[in-house]
Design a protein around this motif. Structure first.
Motif, PDB file in Angstrom:
ATOM      1  N   ASN A 165     -14.157  -1.991 -10.533  1.00  0.00           N
ATOM      2  CA  ASN A 165     -13.770  -3.347 -10.921  1.00  0.00           C
ATOM      3  C   ASN A 165     -12.495  -3.802 -10.219  1.00  0.00           C
ATOM      4  OD1 ASN A 165     -15.951  -3.680 -12.596  1.00  0.00           O
ATOM      5  ND2 ASN A 165     -14.858  -3.256 -14.486  1.00  0.00           N
ATOM      6  N   ALA A 166     -11.493  -2.936 -10.180  1.00  0.00           N
ATOM      7  CA  ALA A 166     -10.227  -3.300  -9.537  1.00  0.00           C
ATOM      8  C   ALA A 166     -10.417  -3.497  -8.031  1.00  0.00           C
ATOM      9  CB  ALA A 166      -9.173  -2.235  -9.812  1.00  0.00           C
ATOM     10  N   SER A 167     -11.223  -2.645  -7.400  1.00  0.00           N
ATOM     11  CA  SER A 167     -11.460  -2.760  -5.956  1.00  0.00           C
ATOM     12  C   SER A 167     -12.074  -4.112  -5.617  1.00  0.00           C
ATOM     13  CB  SER A 167     -12.392  -1.638  -5.477  1.00  0.00           C
ATOM     14  OG  SER A 167     -11.783  -0.377  -5.611  1.00  0.00           O
ATOM     15  N   ILE A 168     -13.084  -4.519  -6.391  1.00  0.00           N
ATOM     16  CA  ILE A 168     -13.743  -5.803  -6.146  1.00  0.00           C
ATOM     17  C   ILE A 168     -12.781  -6.952  -6.402  1.00  0.00           C
ATOM     18  CG2 ILE A 168     -15.595  -7.349  -6.925  1.00  0.00           C
ATOM     19  CD1 ILE A 168     -17.231  -4.787  -7.550  1.00  0.00           C
ATOM     20  N   LEU A 169     -12.015  -6.860  -7.475  1.00  0.00           N
ATOM     21  CA  LEU A 169     -11.067  -7.924  -7.819  1.00  0.00           C
ATOM     22  C   LEU A 169     -10.019  -8.118  -6.725  1.00  0.00           C
ATOM     23  CD1 LEU A 169      -9.965  -9.953  -9.906  1.00  0.00           C
ATOM     24  CD2 LEU A 169      -8.667  -8.068 -10.918  1.00  0.00           C
ATOM     25  N   TYR A 170      -9.457  -7.020  -6.220  1.00  0.00           N
ATOM     26  CA  TYR A 170      -8.386  -7.106  -5.231  1.00  0.00           C
ATOM     27  C   TYR A 170      -8.895  -7.494  -3.834  1.00  0.00           C
ATOM     28  CZ  TYR A 170      -5.510  -4.598  -8.664  1.00  0.00           C
ATOM     29  OH  TYR A 170      -4.828  -4.223  -9.794  1.00  0.00           O
ATOM     30  N   CYS A 171     -10.156  -7.202  -3.545  1.00  0.00           N
ATOM     31  CA  CYS A 171     -10.662  -7.402  -2.183  1.00  0.00           C
ATOM     32  C   CYS A 171     -11.503  -8.670  -1.995  1.00  0.00           C
ATOM     33  CB  CYS A 171     -11.503  -6.200  -1.746  1.00  0.00           C
ATOM     34  SG  CYS A 171     -10.572  -4.654  -1.622  1.00  0.00           S
ATOM     35  N   SER A 172     -11.826  -9.376  -3.089  1.00  0.00           N
ATOM     36  CA  SER A 172     -12.769 -10.490  -2.982  1.00  0.00           C
ATOM     37  C   SER A 172     -12.129 -11.828  -2.624  1.00  0.00           C
ATOM     38  CB  SER A 172     -13.549 -10.654  -4.296  1.00  0.00           C
ATOM     39  OG  SER A 172     -14.415  -9.573  -4.502  1.00  0.00           O
ATOM     40  N   GLY A 173     -10.824 -11.931  -2.736  1.00  0.00           N
ATOM     41  CA  GLY A 173     -10.173 -13.214  -2.522  1.00  0.00           C
ATOM     42  C   GLY A 173      -9.902 -13.561  -1.072  1.00  0.00           C
ATOM     43  N   ALA A 174      -9.639 -14.847  -0.851  1.00  0.00           N
ATOM     44  CA  ALA A 174      -9.347 -15.328   0.498  1.00  0.00           C
ATOM     45  C   ALA A 174      -8.027 -14.783   1.024  1.00  0.00           C
ATOM     46  CB  ALA A 174      -9.306 -16.865   0.504  1.00  0.00           C
ATOM     47  N   MET A 175      -7.062 -14.524   0.114  1.00  0.00           N
ATOM     48  CA  MET A 175      -5.759 -14.029   0.552  1.00  0.00           C
ATOM     49  C   MET A 175      -5.893 -12.702   1.285  1.00  0.00           C
ATOM     50  SD  MET A 175      -3.214 -14.904  -2.648  1.00  0.00           S
ATOM     51  CE  MET A 175      -1.685 -14.523  -1.771  1.00  0.00           C
ATOM     52  N   ALA A 176      -6.837 -11.868   0.853  1.00  0.00           N
ATOM     53  CA  ALA A 176      -7.034 -10.563   1.503  1.00  0.00           C
ATOM     54  C   ALA A 176      -7.482 -10.739   2.947  1.00  0.00           C
ATOM     55  CB  ALA A 176      -8.070  -9.744   0.730  1.00  0.00           C
ATOM     56  N   ILE A 177      -8.377 -11.707   3.178  1.00  0.00           N
ATOM     57  CA  ILE A 177      -8.911 -11.938   4.533  1.00  0.00           C
ATOM     58  C   ILE A 177      -7.882 -12.639   5.406  1.00  0.00           C
ATOM     59  CG2 ILE A 177     -10.720 -13.085   5.866  1.00  0.00           C
ATOM     60  CD1 ILE A 177     -12.531 -12.798   3.404  1.00  0.00           C
ATOM     61  N   VAL A 178      -7.384 -13.783   4.915  1.00  0.00           N
ATOM     62  CA  VAL A 178      -6.445 -14.584   5.706  1.00  0.00           C
ATOM     63  C   VAL A 178      -5.164 -13.799   5.976  1.00  0.00           C
ATOM     64  CG1 VAL A 178      -5.013 -16.664   5.727  1.00  0.00           C
ATOM     65  CG2 VAL A 178      -7.350 -16.771   4.843  1.00  0.00           C
ATOM     66  N   GLY A 179      -4.632 -13.162   4.936  1.00  0.00           N
ATOM     67  CA  GLY A 179      -3.395 -12.405   5.088  1.00  0.00           C
ATOM     68  C   GLY A 179      -3.529 -11.258   6.067  1.00  0.00           C
ATOM     69  N   SER A 180      -4.664 -10.571   6.027  1.00  0.00           N
ATOM     70  CA  SER A 180      -4.876  -9.433   6.931  1.00  0.00           C
ATOM     71  C   SER A 180      -5.024  -9.897   8.380  1.00  0.00           C
ATOM     72  CB  SER A 180      -6.121  -8.647   6.499  1.00  0.00           C
ATOM     73  OG  SER A 180      -5.946  -8.109   5.215  1.00  0.00           O
ATOM     74  N   ILE A 181      -5.668 -11.059   8.579  1.00  0.00           N
ATOM     75  CA  ILE A 181      -5.796 -11.610   9.937  1.00  0.00           C
ATOM     76  C   ILE A 181      -4.426 -12.005  10.476  1.00  0.00           C
ATOM     77  CG2 ILE A 181      -6.667 -13.572  11.274  1.00  0.00           C
ATOM     78  CD1 ILE A 181      -9.191 -13.498   9.529  1.00  0.00           C
ATOM     79  N   GLN A 182      -3.624 -12.680   9.640  1.00  0.00           N
ATOM     80  CA  GLN A 182      -2.270 -13.062  10.054  1.00  0.00           C
ATOM     81  C   GLN A 182      -1.446 -11.821  10.400  1.00  0.00           C
ATOM     82  OE1 GLN A 182      -1.042 -15.214   6.556  1.00  0.00           O
ATOM     83  NE2 GLN A 182      -1.534 -17.209   7.433  1.00  0.00           N
ATOM     84  N   ASP A 183      -1.596 -10.797   9.587  1.00  0.00           N
ATOM     85  CA  ASP A 183      -0.871  -9.553   9.799  1.00  0.00           C
ATOM     86  C   ASP A 183      -1.228  -8.944  11.157  1.00  0.00           C
ATOM     87  OD1 ASP A 183       0.515  -7.196   9.519  1.00  0.00           O
ATOM     88  OD2 ASP A 183      -0.312  -6.668   7.586  1.00  0.00           O
ATOM     89  N   GLY A 184      -2.520  -8.956  11.471  1.00  0.00           N
ATOM     90  CA  GLY A 184      -2.971  -8.345  12.718  1.00  0.00           C
ATOM     91  C   GLY A 184      -2.649  -9.144  13.958  1.00  0.00           C
ATOM     92  N   LEU A 185      -2.716 -10.484  13.857  1.00  0.00           N
ATOM     93  CA  LEU A 185      -2.542 -11.328  15.050  1.00  0.00           C
ATOM     94  C   LEU A 185      -1.080 -11.654  15.340  1.00  0.00           C
ATOM     95  CD1 LEU A 185      -5.475 -13.915  14.733  1.00  0.00           C
ATOM     96  CD2 LEU A 185      -5.313 -11.965  16.287  1.00  0.00           C
ATOM     97  N   THR A 186      -0.329 -11.988  14.298  1.00  0.00           N
ATOM     98  CA  THR A 186       1.032 -12.491  14.508  1.00  0.00           C
ATOM     99  C   THR A 186       2.111 -11.613  13.869  1.00  0.00           C
ATOM    100  OG1 THR A 186       1.001 -13.870  12.502  1.00  0.00           O
ATOM    101  CG2 THR A 186       0.108 -14.844  14.528  1.00  0.00           C
ATOM    102  N   GLY A 187       1.706 -10.623  13.081  1.00  0.00           N
ATOM    103  CA  GLY A 187       2.692  -9.812  12.379  1.00  0.00           C
ATOM    104  C   GLY A 187       3.314 -10.528  11.203  1.00  0.00           C
ATOM    105  N   ASP A 188       2.689 -11.646  10.766  1.00  0.00           N
ATOM    106  CA  ASP A 188       3.172 -12.408   9.616  1.00  0.00           C
ATOM    107  C   ASP A 188       2.656 -11.740   8.337  1.00  0.00           C
ATOM    108  OD1 ASP A 188       3.838 -14.190   7.660  1.00  0.00           O
ATOM    109  OD2 ASP A 188       2.862 -15.931   8.556  1.00  0.00           O
TER     110      ASP A 188
END
Length: 231
Positions: free
Chosen positions: A108-131
Motif C-alpha cells: 500500500n505504501a509503495s503504491i501511494l508514494y509512487c503513483s503521483g505526478a511529483m514522483a515522475i516530474v521530480g525524478s525527471i528534473q533531478d536527472g536532467l537539471t539536478g533540480d
C-alpha cells in the motif's frame, strides 16, 4: 548530484516510519482504529483530488479496464504479496501473521508514494537539471504521511522506501528518454489513473472494498500508451 532528491525522499520515509513505530507503542488499540479510519479517509481525498485532474476520463476508464485484465493474468498482486511476505518473514522472524501485515503495509505504501505526478516530474528534473526541489517537497510530504501510516500499518511502510528508491532512481537515470515521451496531457491522465488507485487504497483501508490494487498497476502503462497515440 543526480539522485539526491530520491535519496532524501527514501530517507524521509524511513525516518517518518521509525517515528510512527515508536508512537504506535503508546497508542491504545481504540485510538489506532480511529486514526486508521482517519488515514483511510485522507487517502481517499488525496486520490479524488488526483483523479479529478483528468481531461479525458474515457482514457482512464479504458486504461483501468485493460490494465486490470493484464494485471489479473499476470497476478501482480500475488507477486507483490510474495515479495512483501518474503521481506516480512525475515523482519518478523517467520511469524506468518506479522509477515502478512508487513506485506500489506509495504504494498500500500509503495503504491501511494509512487503513483503521483511529483514522483515522475521530480525524478525527471533531478536527472536532467539536478533540480531536487520537487522531490525535496515530496520527501517532506511522504515523511509526514509515513509517520501516521507506520503507526497503523507497521514496518512495511518503512521498507517501501526501497520501492521509492528503485522507482524514482530509474526515472532519474532514464530522464532524457522519459521527458520526450511524457507530455502534459499524458501526465494529467497518469495522475488521474494513479489517483483512482490511491482512492482504492483509501476504501480498502476503511474496509469498504477489497480491491486488488496491485493487479491494476498496468493501467499506468496503458494510459501512457493511450496518451501517446490518442491525446
Amino acid at each position: 548530484m543526480p539522485g539526491l532528491g530520491t535519496i532524501v525522499n527514501s530517507l524521509a520515509i524511513v525516518v517518518g516510519a521509525f517515528i510512527g513505530l515508536i508512537i504506535k507503542r503508546g497508542l491504545p488499540e481504540k485510538w489506532q482504529e480511529t486514526i486508521m479510519n482517519g488515514i483511510g479517509m485522507s487517502i481517499l481525498i488525496i486520490g479524488i483530488q488526483m483523479a479529478l485532474k483528468s481531461n479525458q476520463i474515457v482514457a482512464v476508464i479504458f486504461s483501468l479496464t485493460i490494465g486490470g485484465i493484464i494485471g489479473e493474468i499476470i497476478d501482480i498482486e500475488a507477486w507483490l504479496n510474495r515479495v512483501g511476505e518474503w521481506i516480512g518473514q525475515r523482519v518478523a522472524g517467520g511469524r506468518s501473521e506479522s509477515s502478512a501485515k508487513i506485506a500489506i503495509g509495504f504494498a500500500n505504501a509503495s503504491i501511494l508514494y509512487c503513483s503521483g505526478a511529483m514522483a515522475i516530474v521530480g525524478s525527471i528534473q533531478d536527472g536532467l537539471t539536478g533540480d531536487h526541489n520537487t522531490l525535496f517537497a515530496k520527501a517532506a510530504l511522504d515523511g509526514v504521511i509515513s509517520v501516521v501510516l507506520a503507526a497503523n500499518m507497521g514496518i512495511g511502510v518503512m521498507i517501501s522506501s526501497l520501492s521509492v528508491g528503485i522507482y524514482q532512481g530509474s526515472i532519474t537515470l532514464l530522464a532524457g528518454i522519459i521527458e520526450e515521451f511524457i507530455t502534459k496531457a499524458i501526465l494529467a491522465e497518469l495522475t488521474a489513473t494513479g489517483g483512482v488507485l490511491i482512492m482504492a487504497i483509501g476504501t480498502n483501508t476503511l474496509g469498504l472494498t477489497k480491491v486488488r490494487i496491485g493487479n491494476m498497476l498496468p493501467a499506468l502503462i496503458i494510459v501512457a500508451i493511450i496518451g501517446k497515440f490518442f491525446l
